[in-house]
Design a protein around this motif. Structure first.
Motif, short mmCIF file in Angstrom:
data_model
loop_
_atom_site.label_atom_id
_atom_site.label_comp_id
_atom_site.label_asym_id
_atom_site.label_seq_id
_atom_site.Cartn_x
_atom_site.Cartn_y
_atom_site.Cartn_z
N UNK A 77 0.80 -1.23 0.00
CA UNK A 77 0.00 0.00 0.00
C UNK A 77 0.83 1.27 0.00
N UNK A 78 2.15 1.13 0.13
CA UNK A 78 3.03 2.29 0.10
C UNK A 78 3.10 3.07 1.40
N UNK A 79 2.74 2.44 2.53
CA UNK A 79 2.72 3.16 3.80
C UNK A 79 3.67 2.58 4.84
N UNK A 80 4.47 1.59 4.49
CA UNK A 80 5.38 0.98 5.47
C UNK A 80 6.47 1.97 5.84
N UNK A 81 6.72 2.11 7.13
CA UNK A 81 7.68 3.11 7.62
C UNK A 81 9.11 2.80 7.21
N UNK A 82 9.43 1.55 6.94
CA UNK A 82 10.80 1.17 6.63
C UNK A 82 11.03 0.88 5.15
N UNK A 83 10.08 1.23 4.30
CA UNK A 83 10.23 1.05 2.85
C UNK A 83 10.11 2.41 2.19
N UNK A 84 11.18 2.85 1.57
CA UNK A 84 11.20 4.16 0.91
C UNK A 84 11.36 3.98 -0.59
N UNK A 85 10.50 4.68 -1.34
CA UNK A 85 10.53 4.59 -2.80
C UNK A 85 10.96 5.92 -3.39
N UNK A 86 11.86 5.86 -4.35
CA UNK A 86 12.27 7.04 -5.11
C UNK A 86 11.68 6.88 -6.51
N UNK A 87 10.71 7.73 -6.83
CA UNK A 87 10.06 7.69 -8.15
C UNK A 87 10.35 9.03 -8.82
N UNK A 88 11.33 9.10 -9.71
CA UNK A 88 11.71 10.39 -10.30
C UNK A 88 10.59 10.97 -11.15
N UNK A 89 10.24 12.22 -10.86
CA UNK A 89 9.23 12.91 -11.65
C UNK A 89 9.85 13.71 -12.77
N UNK A 90 11.11 14.10 -12.60
CA UNK A 90 11.79 14.88 -13.61
C UNK A 90 12.71 14.03 -14.48
N UNK A 91 13.68 14.70 -15.09
CA UNK A 91 14.57 14.02 -16.02
C UNK A 91 15.67 13.25 -15.32
N UNK A 92 15.93 13.55 -14.04
CA UNK A 92 17.05 12.89 -13.37
C UNK A 92 16.80 12.85 -11.86
N UNK A 93 17.63 12.05 -11.18
CA UNK A 93 17.62 11.98 -9.71
C UNK A 93 18.89 12.66 -9.23
N UNK A 94 18.76 13.73 -8.47
CA UNK A 94 19.91 14.53 -8.09
C UNK A 94 20.64 14.01 -6.87
N UNK A 95 21.84 14.54 -6.66
CA UNK A 95 22.69 14.09 -5.57
C UNK A 95 22.11 14.47 -4.21
N UNK A 96 21.46 15.63 -4.11
CA UNK A 96 20.89 16.03 -2.83
C UNK A 96 19.82 15.05 -2.37
N UNK A 97 18.94 14.68 -3.27
CA UNK A 97 17.89 13.72 -2.94
C UNK A 97 18.49 12.38 -2.53
#
Length: 418
Positions: free
Chosen positions: A105-125
């Motif tokens: 369901x996407x609500x587990x506290x220990x599971x993190x998802x990175x879904x890029x909305x833009x053209x790239x995933x930056x170093x800060x993120x």
């Protein structure tokens, strides 16, 4: 709820491997092996301890994985299902326990998802994500980081991720999704430290079965949508349920009939670009408006207290940064919409090629089979192949950051000239 791997279509070998790894991960937890030797959860543990019953807890489990395969093969589905199996209290991905439910369901506290909305995933993120992933799991099992479209990592972001993979926290698992393990998609150094799970394009029959079982779509519509989507489960669902998606597809498949001259080729290119832009704008407008309103409210917009006006004047930088992110997201949405159209067009010329060669394979687009057959007679196999290559070259050019309008106009001229 059924087993967490139920929606991973046509990937039996991958499911077997992931189940084995989840069982091994559960054995690691039962044995408490990570407390004695953090390297135990990697594939290269030198002297793994044994779990109760003589089970080697490190067998089949490692701390970093790459899921590869063509679009629609289920890379992110596989990653999420595996994360659920790791959080499952039974270690099997039962689909019934709280760990499975919250992860799926996407609500587990220990599971993190990175879904890029833009053209790239930056170093800060990526640095912020790695820092959070180093914390102890709140549920006592695993910290799981899922990175969709890991091929969009910038070089600096890739280096930040690499450091975390090289020195992983004892209970952190990284799950990366990428089209392939080619250096253009994922760096060799990251690849060398991960286990690869290759996924294949699911057969149309398997996709149709899922549409019928899970979405309640009639068998004939499900079979047509599965074939037209060329094994892409998400696109098949959209075609089966969304009339607008079907209209856009019909407009794309009408392109070959429109190419009667140079002017018609440029008109067709403009229509294709404008349709992609309109589709993308419709998909991001609501999110853009909501984000901007939320940020302005957080910055004090509409406030009447002392300093409210000054706070808004000082918020210009944050609003500009938001606009930059939204512009990047819109560009990605346009490219994705255009790529879907190009895939449909490639399917048409593929049908013409197979008919010209009299290959014993079913057409991708059954509703335009007659038009493809007429094209096969007119162009022969060589002409059909050149046109198919022109579409594929357009996709490659856009991926290489050629302006979409220029790439599409060049493609349309090539399709007209043959």
């Amino acid at each position: 709820m059924s087993d967490v791997f139920a929606d991973l279509v046509g990937q039996d070998e991958a499911v077997v491997e992931l189940r084995r790894a989840a069982t091994a991960a559960a054995a690691v937890l039962r044995a408490g092996a990570f407390d004695r030797a953090p390297a135990l959860v990697t594939a290269s543990a030198a002297e793994p301890a044994s779990a109760p019953g003589g089970v080697d807890p490190s067998t089949g489990m490692t701390h970093a994985w790459i899921f590869t395969g063509p679009p629609g093969s289920g890379r992110s589905v596989a990653a999420r299902a595996f994360a659920a199996a790791l959080q499952c209290v039974h270690g099997t991905g039962c689909g019934e326990c709280p760990g499975c439910h919250t992860t799926m369901g996407g609500t587990h506290a220990d599971v993190r998802m990175v879904v890029p909305e833009g053209l790239s995933i930056g170093v800060g993120e990526m640095r912020a994500l790695v820092l959070r992933a180093a914390s102890t799991p709140s549920g006592g099992r695993w910290q799981v980081v899922i990175i969709e479209d890991a091929d969009r990592l910038t070089e600096a972001a890739g280096n930040a991720l690499l450091k975390a993979i090289e020195e992983p926290p004892p209970r952190t698992v990284f799950l990366l999704c990428a089209p392939s393990t080619h250096p253009d998609d994922i760096s060799v150094t990251i690849r060398s430290r991960c286990r690869v799970v290759p996924l294949r394009q699911p057969p149309a029959d398997a996709v149709a079965e899922v549409l019928v079982r899970r979405d309640g779509i009639t068998p004939d519509v499900a079979q047509w949508a599965a074939a037209a989507a060329q094994g892409h489960v998400g696109r098949a669902r959209r075609l089966a349920r969304d009339p607008e998606a079907r209209k856009r597809r019909e407009a794309v498949l009408a392109v070959p009939r429109r190419l009667t001259g140079v002017g018609a080729a440029f008109d067709a290119a403009s229509a294709l670009i404008e349709a992609a832009e309109a589709e993308a704008e419709a998909s991001v407008t609501e999110a853009d408006t909501t984000e901007r309103a939320a940020l302005e409210t957080a910055l004090g917009a509409g406030g009447t207290g002392r300093g409210a006006a000054g706070a808004m004047r000082g918020a210009a930088g944050q609003l500009k940064e938001l606009e930059k992110r939204q512009k990047s997201r819109a560009t990605r949405a346009q490219r994705d919409a255009l790529d879907r159209a190009l895939v449909d067009l490639a399917g048409f010329y593929r049908d013409a090629l197979t008919m010209a060669l009299r290959a014993p394979v079913a057409p991708v687009h059954t509703d335009t089979a007659a038009l493809a057959g007429a094209g096969a007679q007119k162009w022969d196999a060589e002409g059909s192949l050149r046109r198919l290559e022109a579409v594929l070259a357009c996709r490659a050019a856009i991926e290489a950051n050629v302006k979409p309008r220029i790439a599409v106009e060049a493609m349309m001229l090539a399709l007209w000239k043959g």
